[in-house]
Write a protein that holds these residues in place. Structure first.
Motif, mmCIF file in Angstrom:
data_model
loop_
_atom_site.group_PDB
_atom_site.id
_atom_site.type_symbol
_atom_site.label_atom_id
_atom_site.label_comp_id
_atom_site.label_asym_id
_atom_site.label_seq_id
_atom_site.Cartn_x
_atom_site.Cartn_y
_atom_site.Cartn_z
ATOM 1 N N GLN A 130 7.430 9.708 1.505
ATOM 2 C CA GLN A 130 8.727 9.320 0.959
ATOM 3 C C GLN A 130 9.039 10.054 -0.336
ATOM 4 O OE1 GLN A 130 10.295 7.984 3.631
ATOM 5 N NE2 GLN A 130 11.217 6.482 2.233
ATOM 6 N N VAL A 131 8.106 10.044 -1.285
ATOM 7 C CA VAL A 131 8.411 10.614 -2.604
ATOM 8 C C VAL A 131 8.223 12.128 -2.646
ATOM 9 C CG1 VAL A 131 7.890 8.487 -3.840
ATOM 10 C CG2 VAL A 131 6.067 10.127 -3.428
ATOM 11 N N LEU A 132 7.297 12.660 -1.860
ATOM 12 C CA LEU A 132 7.034 14.100 -1.885
ATOM 13 C C LEU A 132 7.806 14.852 -0.809
ATOM 14 C CD1 LEU A 132 3.138 14.060 -2.364
ATOM 15 C CD2 LEU A 132 4.934 14.022 -4.117
ATOM 16 N N LEU A 172 -1.988 23.508 -4.338
ATOM 17 C CA LEU A 172 -2.976 22.655 -4.989
ATOM 18 C C LEU A 172 -2.303 21.399 -5.542
ATOM 19 C CD1 LEU A 172 -5.826 22.131 -6.047
ATOM 20 C CD2 LEU A 172 -5.226 23.470 -8.096
ATOM 21 N N HIS A 173 -1.120 21.571 -6.122
ATOM 22 C CA HIS A 173 -0.394 20.427 -6.665
ATOM 23 C C HIS A 173 -0.093 19.411 -5.558
ATOM 24 C CE1 HIS A 173 2.909 19.065 -9.726
ATOM 25 N NE2 HIS A 173 2.007 18.137 -9.485
ATOM 26 N N LEU A 174 0.348 19.897 -4.395
ATOM 27 C CA LEU A 174 0.643 19.008 -3.270
ATOM 28 C C LEU A 174 -0.612 18.294 -2.787
ATOM 29 C CD1 LEU A 174 2.459 17.865 -1.056
ATOM 30 C CD2 LEU A 174 2.094 19.980 0.247
ATOM 31 N N LEU A 175 -1.722 19.024 -2.692
ATOM 32 C CA LEU A 175 -2.973 18.409 -2.237
ATOM 33 C C LEU A 175 -3.440 17.322 -3.203
ATOM 34 C CD1 LEU A 175 -4.973 21.519 -0.935
ATOM 35 C CD2 LEU A 175 -3.906 19.699 0.424
ATOM 36 N N VAL A 176 -3.318 17.572 -4.498
ATOM 37 C CA VAL A 176 -3.735 16.575 -5.485
ATOM 38 C C VAL A 176 -2.829 15.344 -5.397
ATOM 39 C CG1 VAL A 176 -3.981 16.102 -7.950
ATOM 40 C CG2 VAL A 176 -4.754 18.288 -7.018
ATOM 41 N N ALA A 177 -1.535 15.556 -5.209
ATOM 42 C CA ALA A 177 -0.609 14.429 -5.092
ATOM 43 C C ALA A 177 -0.890 13.618 -3.826
ATOM 44 C CB ALA A 177 0.830 14.934 -5.095
ATOM 45 N N MET A 178 -1.196 14.290 -2.731
ATOM 46 C CA MET A 178 -1.542 13.589 -1.494
ATOM 47 C C MET A 178 -2.826 12.774 -1.672
ATOM 48 S SD MET A 178 -0.698 16.670 1.186
ATOM 49 C CE MET A 178 -1.660 15.927 2.487
ATOM 50 N N GLN A 238 0.821 -1.207 0.000
ATOM 51 C CA GLN A 238 0.000 0.000 0.000
ATOM 52 C C GLN A 238 0.856 1.259 0.000
ATOM 53 O OE1 GLN A 238 -2.328 -1.013 3.492
ATOM 54 N NE2 GLN A 238 -2.804 -2.976 2.499
ATOM 55 N N ILE A 239 1.996 1.230 0.699
ATOM 56 C CA ILE A 239 2.942 2.348 0.649
ATOM 57 C C ILE A 239 3.484 2.517 -0.768
ATOM 58 C CG2 ILE A 239 5.225 3.106 1.403
ATOM 59 C CD1 ILE A 239 4.616 1.935 4.147
ATOM 60 N N ILE A 240 3.820 1.403 -1.400
ATOM 61 C CA ILE A 240 4.368 1.453 -2.761
ATOM 62 C C ILE A 240 3.360 2.054 -3.734
ATOM 63 C CG2 ILE A 240 5.097 0.025 -4.714
ATOM 64 C CD1 ILE A 240 6.418 -1.851 -2.708
ATOM 65 N N LEU A 241 2.117 1.574 -3.673
ATOM 66 C CA LEU A 241 1.107 2.104 -4.600
ATOM 67 C C LEU A 241 0.810 3.565 -4.316
ATOM 68 C CD1 LEU A 241 -0.439 0.754 -6.982
ATOM 69 C CD2 LEU A 241 0.912 -0.774 -5.556
ATOM 70 N N GLY A 242 0.784 3.954 -3.062
ATOM 71 C CA GLY A 242 0.605 5.370 -2.740
ATOM 72 C C GLY A 242 1.738 6.215 -3.283
ATOM 73 N N ALA A 281 3.851 10.082 -7.003
ATOM 74 C CA ALA A 281 4.982 10.475 -7.843
ATOM 75 C C ALA A 281 4.515 10.842 -9.246
ATOM 76 C CB ALA A 281 6.003 9.343 -7.903
ATOM 77 N N TRP A 282 3.599 10.046 -9.814
ATOM 78 C CA TRP A 282 3.128 10.340 -11.172
ATOM 79 C C TRP A 282 2.476 11.714 -11.231
ATOM 80 C CZ3 TRP A 282 -1.372 11.473 -13.750
ATOM 81 C CH2 TRP A 282 -1.318 11.379 -15.155
ATOM 82 N N VAL A 283 1.635 12.005 -10.248
ATOM 83 C CA VAL A 283 1.012 13.337 -10.201
ATOM 84 C C VAL A 283 2.070 14.404 -9.972
ATOM 85 C CG1 VAL A 283 -0.545 14.816 -8.860
ATOM 86 C CG2 VAL A 283 -1.220 12.472 -9.422
#
Length: 416
Positions: A313-315, A163-169, A142-146, A151-153
């Motif tokens: 992790q990614v953000l 807004l970009h951060l909120l959409v990625a979250m 689940q961590i990996i898929l999140g 990351a793609w977003v």
């Protein structure tokens, strides 16, 4: 002539309550153990690990040769080995007193807080599942898929900061929730055991991210390494203490998530249903609660929280997506949830403890030469003792839960 009085019909036996499954009874015993048992489990793990540290130390091994001739040398070497290792662990995880600036002195604490973010978020999700009677072992996947969704977003879309951060979250929560929801649906519709399903989903997630990082959609342009493009600055968590530290806004998210889980499980109707299903699904079904629906939503919420751990992790910490983005956070989060007794506050501090072990373990190895595997031994021993409360009570001669209450009741009855 008097008629014979018919014998009274025997009273019907009271209907017995449906019994909870054995696995849920064991989990209930683990999660209902006292804080004293939890603390003593950690102490036992540290003591046994200290013995292993001493056994692996060269000076202790040399002093053991003439132990009976000069025992003071042996015990002095043991003390030096253990105390120096744990002192290095503390300095690498909390405060480095040898640093020449305050920034360097508190940096270990910020590293502990940074490392604890995915542990806390995933641990909170697992704790919800444990309290609902579900053995969710799939936080790793689940961590990996999140992380993949976030990351793609993060490197594809171009949105305003914030807004970009909120959409990625949100994408991270959706990715983790969907992945965990697969296990929830299979559990509800077919009765498939969630342990088996989530373990298999972990393996699928590991191979899936390895494949994605070889495709043009995820691989960094001009690179042959399995790494994604850098996340855009507008999608990164803000740094809380400036560029000299890695601590980011994901730690604030972990605090907010702990508050949310406290409200969800303790103050909301949905949380009451989750707890009822965890206590006794048969009784909950008799009371009109949809157990299958609860299974699905428990897994979705748990997966969403673990997916947010992947976003940290990614953000935040890494800024890119790699095949090792989840490290061992998903499996360590199981220990965090058990150590925190699946309660939000306990899970939060348990995540900090394990973050300290991870952050300080490298300093302990660098300064004293202690094998980093000792930290893994501490974590494993904590799991062992947390999973066996009767063992801890037997070692420290603690009474069983309710024993004092029963003795007091018996004393009053005898006195009366």
């Amino acid at each position: 002539m008097s008629q014979p009085v018919p014998a009274a019909a025997p009273a019907p036996a009271p209907a017995s309550e449906p019994e909870a499954p054995r696995g849920q009874t064991v989990m209930h015993e683990i999660l209902s153990s006292s804080w004293l048992v939890t603390v003593l489990a950690v102490v036992l793990a540290l003591v046994i690990s200290g013995i292993l540290i001493a056994a692996a130390d060269a000076a202790v091994q040399d002093a053991a040769v003439y132990l009976f001739a000069r025992p003071s040398d042996f015990f002095s070497a043991v003390w030096d080995a253990v105390s120096s290792a744990y002192a290095a662990l503390f300095q690498g995880a909390v405060v480095d007193f040898r640093a020449d600036t305050w920034q360097k002195a508190i940096k270990p604490l910020t590293e502990t807080m940074t490392t604890s973010v995915p542990l806390i978020l995933a641990g909170l999700g697992l704790g919800i599942g444990f309290r609902a009677g579900l053995f969710n072992i799939g936080a790793q996947g689940q961590i990996i898929l999140g992380a993949v969704f976030a990351a793609w977003v993060g490197f594809t879309l171009s949105l305003p900061p914030g807004l970009h951060l909120l959409v990625a979250m949100l994408a991270a929560a959706v990715g983790g929730g969907l992945w965990a929801g697969i296990a929830g649906v299979l559990k509800a519709r077919t009765g498939a055991h969630e342990v088996i399903v989530t373990i298999m989903l972990n393996n699928i997630a590991v191979y899936l991210i390895a494949f994605l990082l070889t495709t043009s959609a995820f691989q960094k342009p001009g690179s042959t390494n399995p790494i994604s493009p850098d996340i855009k600055d507008s999608a990164l968590y803000p740094l809380l203490m400036g560029s000299g530290f890695r601590l980011h806004g994901g730690f604030i998210l972990a605090i907010l998530a702990a508050v949310f889980v406290w409200w969800l499980m303790g103050r909301s109707t949905i949380g009451f249903r989750f707890r009822a299903v965890g206590s006794n699904p048969n009784a909950a079904r008799t009371a009109g609660i949809s157990v299958n629906s609860a299974y699905i939503w428990v897994m979705v919420v748990a997966g969403a929280l673990a997916g947010l751990g992947g976003s940290a992790q990614v953000l935040g910490t890494e800024g890119v997506l790699t095949a090792g983005v989840a490290a061992s956070f998903g499996f360590d989060a199981i220990t965090v949830a058990l150590l925190g007794r699946s309660k939000p506050l306990g899970t939060f501090f348990a995540g900090l403890l394990f973050g300290a072990l991870r952050a300080g373990g490298f300093a302990m190895q660098a300064r004293t030469g202690t094998p980093i595997d000792i930290v893994l031994v501490v974590q494993s021993l904590v799991v062992l003792f947390i999973a066996a409360p009767p063992l801890v009570r037997a070692i420290f001669r603690l009474p069983a839960p309710g024993a004092r209450r029963e003795r007091r009741a018996a004393t009053k009855e005898v006195t009366a």
